[in-house]
Design a protein around this motif. Structure first.
Motif, PDB file in Angstrom:
ATOM      1  N   LEU A   1       0.807  -1.214   0.000  1.00 38.01           N
ATOM      2  CA  LEU A   1       0.000   0.000   0.000  1.00 38.01           C
ATOM      3  C   LEU A   1       0.850   1.279   0.000  1.00 38.01           C
ATOM      4  CD1 LEU A   1      -2.840  -0.968   2.527  1.00 38.01           C
ATOM      5  CD2 LEU A   1      -2.955  -0.918   0.025  1.00 38.01           C
ATOM      6  N   THR A   2       2.074   1.147   0.459  1.00 34.28           N
ATOM      7  CA  THR A   2       2.909   2.360   0.616  1.00 34.28           C
ATOM      8  C   THR A   2       4.138   2.352  -0.287  1.00 34.28           C
ATOM      9  OG1 THR A   2       4.156   1.353   2.443  1.00 34.28           O
ATOM     10  CG2 THR A   2       2.174   2.620   3.011  1.00 34.28           C
ATOM     11  N   TRP A   3       4.158   1.555  -1.324  1.00 33.00           N
ATOM     12  CA  TRP A   3       5.362   1.473  -2.155  1.00 33.00           C
ATOM     13  C   TRP A   3       5.684   2.818  -2.820  1.00 33.00           C
ATOM     14  CZ3 TRP A   3       5.495   2.638  -7.298  1.00 33.00           C
ATOM     15  CH2 TRP A   3       4.260   2.758  -7.945  1.00 33.00           C
ATOM     16  N   ASN A   4       4.623   3.590  -3.144  1.00 32.31           N
ATOM     17  CA  ASN A   4       4.878   4.868  -3.816  1.00 32.31           C
ATOM     18  C   ASN A   4       5.172   5.996  -2.847  1.00 32.31           C
ATOM     19  OD1 ASN A   4       2.305   4.949  -2.758  1.00 32.31           O
ATOM     20  ND2 ASN A   4       1.462   6.177  -4.439  1.00 32.31           N
ATOM     21  N   ARG A   5       5.125   5.724  -1.542  1.00 34.26           N
ATOM     22  CA  ARG A   5       5.419   6.779  -0.568  1.00 34.26           C
ATOM     23  C   ARG A   5       6.907   7.083  -0.485  1.00 34.26           C
ATOM     24  NH1 ARG A   5       1.271   7.889   3.035  1.00 34.26           N
ATOM     25  NH2 ARG A   5       2.647   9.636   3.624  1.00 34.26           N
TER      26      ARG A   5
ATOM     27  N   ALA B   1      10.665  12.844  -1.951  1.00 30.98           N
ATOM     28  CA  ALA B   1      10.730  13.431  -0.610  1.00 30.98           C
ATOM     29  C   ALA B   1       9.386  14.015  -0.193  1.00 30.98           C
ATOM     30  CB  ALA B   1      11.807  14.518  -0.577  1.00 30.98           C
ATOM     31  N   GLU B   2       8.580  14.499  -1.153  1.00 36.92           N
ATOM     32  CA  GLU B   2       7.290  15.077  -0.819  1.00 36.92           C
ATOM     33  C   GLU B   2       6.325  14.029  -0.294  1.00 36.92           C
ATOM     34  OE1 GLU B   2       8.877  15.533  -3.662  1.00 36.92           O
ATOM     35  OE2 GLU B   2       9.571  17.594  -3.375  1.00 36.92           O
ATOM     36  N   ARG B   3       6.333  12.843  -0.887  1.00 36.50           N
ATOM     37  CA  ARG B   3       5.424  11.779  -0.452  1.00 36.50           C
ATOM     38  C   ARG B   3       5.901  11.112   0.834  1.00 36.50           C
ATOM     39  NH1 ARG B   3       5.719  10.413  -6.158  1.00 36.50           N
ATOM     40  NH2 ARG B   3       3.815  11.048  -7.234  1.00 36.50           N
ATOM     41  N   CYS B   4       7.195  11.074   1.018  1.00 34.88           N
ATOM     42  CA  CYS B   4       7.748  10.391   2.193  1.00 34.88           C
ATOM     43  C   CYS B   4       7.716  11.355   3.378  1.00 34.88           C
ATOM     44  CB  CYS B   4       9.171   9.930   1.909  1.00 34.88           C
ATOM     45  SG  CYS B   4       9.840   8.850   3.189  1.00 34.88           S
ATOM     46  N   THR B   5       6.594  11.380   4.082  1.00 38.12           N
ATOM     47  CA  THR B   5       6.415  12.321   5.184  1.00 38.12           C
ATOM     48  C   THR B   5       6.972  11.753   6.486  1.00 38.12           C
ATOM     49  OG1 THR B   5       4.228  11.416   5.659  1.00 38.12           O
ATOM     50  CG2 THR B   5       4.361  13.247   4.080  1.00 38.12           C
ATOM     51  N   ARG B   6       7.087  12.619   7.482  1.00 37.60           N
ATOM     52  CA  ARG B   6       7.613  12.181   8.779  1.00 37.60           C
ATOM     53  C   ARG B   6       6.689  11.162   9.453  1.00 37.60           C
ATOM     54  NH1 ARG B   6       9.531  16.663  13.045  1.00 37.60           N
ATOM     55  NH2 ARG B   6      10.824  17.125  11.216  1.00 37.60           N
ATOM     56  N   PRO B   7       5.341  11.360   9.475  1.00 37.30           N
ATOM     57  CA  PRO B   7       4.476  10.319  10.073  1.00 37.30           C
ATOM     58  C   PRO B   7       4.640   8.963   9.402  1.00 37.30           C
ATOM     59  CG  PRO B   7       3.253  12.361   9.801  1.00 37.30           C
ATOM     60  CD  PRO B   7       4.558  12.557   9.098  1.00 37.30           C
ATOM     61  N   PHE B   8       4.791   8.958   8.077  1.00 34.86           N
ATOM     62  CA  PHE B   8       4.984   7.680   7.389  1.00 34.86           C
ATOM     63  C   PHE B   8       6.278   7.006   7.837  1.00 34.86           C
ATOM     64  CE2 PHE B   8       7.409   5.725   3.917  1.00 34.86           C
ATOM     65  CZ  PHE B   8       6.660   4.572   3.732  1.00 34.86           C
ATOM     66  N   LEU B   9       7.364   7.774   7.935  1.00 35.31           N
ATOM     67  CA  LEU B   9       8.638   7.199   8.344  1.00 35.31           C
ATOM     68  C   LEU B   9       8.575   6.647   9.759  1.00 35.31           C
ATOM     69  CD1 LEU B   9      11.107   9.852   6.854  1.00 35.31           C
ATOM     70  CD2 LEU B   9      10.786   7.495   6.076  1.00 35.31           C
ATOM     71  N   VAL B  10       7.901   7.367  10.651  1.00 34.39           N
ATOM     72  CA  VAL B  10       7.758   6.880  12.033  1.00 34.39           C
ATOM     73  C   VAL B  10       6.964   5.586  12.062  1.00 34.39           C
ATOM     74  CG1 VAL B  10       6.751   7.426  14.280  1.00 34.39           C
ATOM     75  CG2 VAL B  10       7.999   9.189  13.018  1.00 34.39           C
ATOM     76  N   THR B  11       5.869   5.522  11.303  1.00 30.45           N
ATOM     77  CA  THR B  11       5.062   4.296  11.259  1.00 30.45           C
ATOM     78  C   THR B  11       5.854   3.151  10.643  1.00 30.45           C
ATOM     79  OG1 THR B  11       3.086   5.671  10.994  1.00 30.45           O
ATOM     80  CG2 THR B  11       2.884   3.331  10.469  1.00 30.45           C
ATOM     81  N   ASP B  12       6.608   3.448   9.584  1.00 31.31           N
ATOM     82  CA  ASP B  12       7.413   2.422   8.928  1.00 31.31           C
ATOM     83  C   ASP B  12       8.450   1.836   9.885  1.00 31.31           C
ATOM     84  OD1 ASP B  12       7.625   1.187   6.321  1.00 31.31           O
ATOM     85  OD2 ASP B  12       9.629   2.066   6.193  1.00 31.31           O
ATOM     86  N   LEU B  13       9.118   2.703  10.627  1.00 29.39           N
ATOM     87  CA  LEU B  13      10.112   2.223  11.585  1.00 29.39           C
ATOM     88  C   LEU B  13       9.444   1.465  12.725  1.00 29.39           C
ATOM     89  CD1 LEU B  13      13.098   2.214  12.436  1.00 29.39           C
ATOM     90  CD2 LEU B  13      12.671   4.351  13.662  1.00 29.39           C
TER      91      LEU B  13
END
Length: 414
Positions: free
Chosen positions: A65-69, A73-85
């Motif tokens: 679901l998140t492959w294009n995130r 850099a615009e799509r890869c937001t800080r909340p996404f990175l925190v959730t990914d980690l």
């Protein structure tokens, strides 16, 4: 570069980070395939294979679901990175609960396996080496807790992730700085080219018309001569503007007015009322010499500010004014004068040259004996007070040249 709807070229900006984001996208997909393959080969060895399969299913759905995130850099937001980690850390923390102690002691991989590296690399590319250090440190702590002891393979993997992510984060920061520098250089180059194009257009049109009006006005005479003179002055002003270059303003209009008033006061020697206070700080000599430019006086100066202490700059400009007065008085109204301003590391040099009849040999010495001290006081005296020199070279029939030199840091202390 692609074509827009109107047929004009549309420039697509290529960021230095774009290949890194594309590589991260590929890494997340390939690392997921690797983690799923490991799980499929060892699914019967888990203590709770159903729970492990449930986590791997969540990991697969999240990645799909998140492959294009992670494509920019615009799509890869800080909340996404925190959730990914957080998903990666959760998988590491669940490993001792879903796997057997024997497999863990034998060095079996965690549930997310190398997929965890993608989460850390995302932090590195997005936020630089500081974000990478923070993320890899969390991964290291959870890995050590999962193992229960700092085993050699665990420490090796932790150090590898930490060093590689921090290095990539630092490289990204350097690349961003280089990209900003390149973008600025391209902007300056584009502005310079546009200015050169405008200068060519002005030279081919406006300047030629002004020059023609000046010549025709001088030939016709009367009111037309005055119009021609005004056209000549505008031509000089426009040429000066074109040759000035893209120079940021160094002094305000009020400060330049103060400089001009100081020059007039120093040149006159006396002034009614109290003398004006010199402007504070360095002064651009070009601004003080610019009023001397006219149809018969050509000013050539560098494209960047030529700075001297205000009082020294005013004295230098006054000496130039005295030299021009001598040209007007002795060389005649038809003489042409050239002013050359040079900015050297240790001194400022102004050369005033005319095409008049020149000064006969011994004329200056006779003038000093007779009490006419224009050159001795107005020019040489001013430069001597500044710690500089004034050299005069004249050849009868070939004009006169005055070279004024002022050392850096000099001030009029008289």
């Amino acid at each position: 570069m692609s074509r827009g709807t109107a047929g004009r070229p549309r420039v697509v900006r290529m960021s230095v980070e774009l290949p890194l984001w594309r590589a991260l996208t590929g890494y997340r997909i390939l690392s997921l395939v690797y983690a799923l393959g490991l799980f499929a080969l060892n699914r019967h060895g888990y203590a709770h294979p159903l729970g492990a399969a449930l986590y791997m299913g969540v990991l697969t759905v999240w990645t799909a679901l998140t492959w294009n995130r992670v494509t920019s850099a615009e799509r890869c937001t800080r909340p996404f990175l925190v959730t990914d980690l957080a998903i990666a850390l959760t998988g590491i923390a669940l490993t001792p609960l879903l796997d057997t102690a024997e497999r863990i002691d034998a060095g079996a991989a965690t549930l997310p396996s190398i997929w965890t590296g993608g989460a850390v690399l995302g932090l590195a590319i997005k936020g630089g080496w500081r974000w990478a250090a923070a993320g890899s440190t969390l991964v290291a702590v959870v890995n050590l807790v999962e193992r229960g002891s700092p085993a050699r393979d665990t420490v090796h993997n932790v150090v590898l992730v930490w060093v590689s992510s921090v290095a990539i984060g630092y490289i990204v920061e350097v690349a961003r700085a280089s990209e900003r520098t390149l973008a600025r250089a391209l902007q300056i180059e584009a502005a310079t080219r546009e200015r050169e194009r405008l200068a060519r257009d002005i030279h081919d049109g406006v300047l030629q018309v002004l020059a023609m009006v000046q010549r025709r006005g001088a030939q016709i005479g009367g009111e037309a001569a005055e119009l021609g003179r005004m056209a000549g002055e505008q031509e000089i002003a426009l040429r000066t503007l074109i040759a000035g270059g893209l120079v940021p303003p160094q002094r305000s209009a009020a400060q330049l007015a103060e400089d001009a008033a100081l020059v007039r006061t120093v040149a006159a020697g006396t002034a009614p009322g109290p003398a004006p206070a010199p402007p504070a700080g360095p002064c651009d000599v070009r601004a003080l010499l610019a009023p001397h430019a006219s149809g018969r006086v050509t000013l050539s100066a560098p494209g960047t500010p030529v700075l001297l202490e205000a009082s020294a700059a005013a004295e230098l400009a006054a000496a130039v004014g005295a030299a021009l007065d001598n040209v007007a008085k002795h060389a005649g109204e038809d003489a042409h004068t050239w002013i050359l301003l040079e900015d050297e590391p240790d001194e400022v040099i102004v050369t005033v040259r005319d095409d008049g009849p020149g000064i006969p040999e011994g004329r200056l010495a006779d003038a000093e004996r007779e009490g006419r001290m224009g050159v001795a006081l107005s020019i040489r005296g001013r430069l001597r007070d500044l710690g500089g020199t004034a050299e005069l070279l004249s050849v009868p029939g070939q004009g006169t040249e005055v070279e004024l030199k002022v050392p850096r840091g000099s001030e009029n202390e008289a």
